[in-house]
Design a protein around this motif. Sequence first.
Motif, PDB file in Angstrom:
ATOM      1  N   GLU A  50       0.794  -1.173  -0.082  1.00 11.22           N
ATOM      2  CA  GLU A  50      -0.233   0.012   0.165  1.00 11.22           C
ATOM      3  C   GLU A  50       0.887   1.362   0.121  1.00 11.22           C
ATOM      4  O   GLU A  50       0.540   2.179  -0.760  1.00 11.22           O
ATOM      5  N   ILE A  51       2.154   1.176   0.539  1.00 16.02           N
ATOM      6  CA  ILE A  51       2.998   2.406   0.797  1.00 16.02           C
ATOM      7  C   ILE A  51       3.226   2.621  -0.873  1.00 16.02           C
ATOM      8  O   ILE A  51       3.453   3.620  -1.273  1.00 16.02           O
ATOM      9  N   ASP A  76       0.201   3.968  -2.918  1.00 16.68           N
ATOM     10  CA  ASP A  76      -0.013   5.319  -2.602  1.00 16.68           C
ATOM     11  C   ASP A  76       0.897   6.186  -3.312  1.00 16.68           C
ATOM     12  O   ASP A  76       0.701   7.311  -3.929  1.00 16.68           O
ATOM     13  N   ARG A 102       0.202   6.542  -7.074  1.00 17.18           N
ATOM     14  CA  ARG A 102      -1.009   7.398  -7.178  1.00 17.18           C
ATOM     15  C   ARG A 102      -0.870   8.702  -7.399  1.00 17.18           C
ATOM     16  O   ARG A 102      -1.637   9.412  -8.136  1.00 17.18           O
ATOM     17  N   HIS A 103       0.284   9.268  -6.850  1.00 15.67           N
ATOM     18  CA  HIS A 103       0.407  10.521  -7.199  1.00 15.67           C
ATOM     19  C   HIS A 103       0.972  10.815  -8.672  1.00 15.67           C
ATOM     20  O   HIS A 103       1.002  11.998  -9.159  1.00 15.67           O
TER      21      HIS A 103
END
Length: 103
Positions: free
Chosen positions: A4-5, A8, A11-12
């Motif tokens: 998930e890190i 995330d 996603r940027h």
Amino acid sequence: MDKEIVLDFIRHFKGAEETFLCGCCYWFAFILQERFGGTMMYEPVKNHFVQEIGGRFYDASGDVTDTYKNSEYLMFWSDMEQYDPLLYQRLVRDCIRKEPYDD
């Protein structure tokens, strides 16, 4: 590394996904390598770079482990020059350096 890190962080780059999936996949793998470490991988049939991080594969679209985990062609980018020197030179010229084509 927690999946998930990594996701995330990816996603940027959603606004740039088209760029990183259409000719600049090496550079996205490079960004992931700089941020998270891991191993850059190359799939010659699909002509695509992915980054292995913690046993999972990522590109600008996210976690692509299911797509690449059983690929018989996926190889360490670091081995490519030894495996096929001419292809390696072409990839560096065309995909990494983005040098103009000679007419």
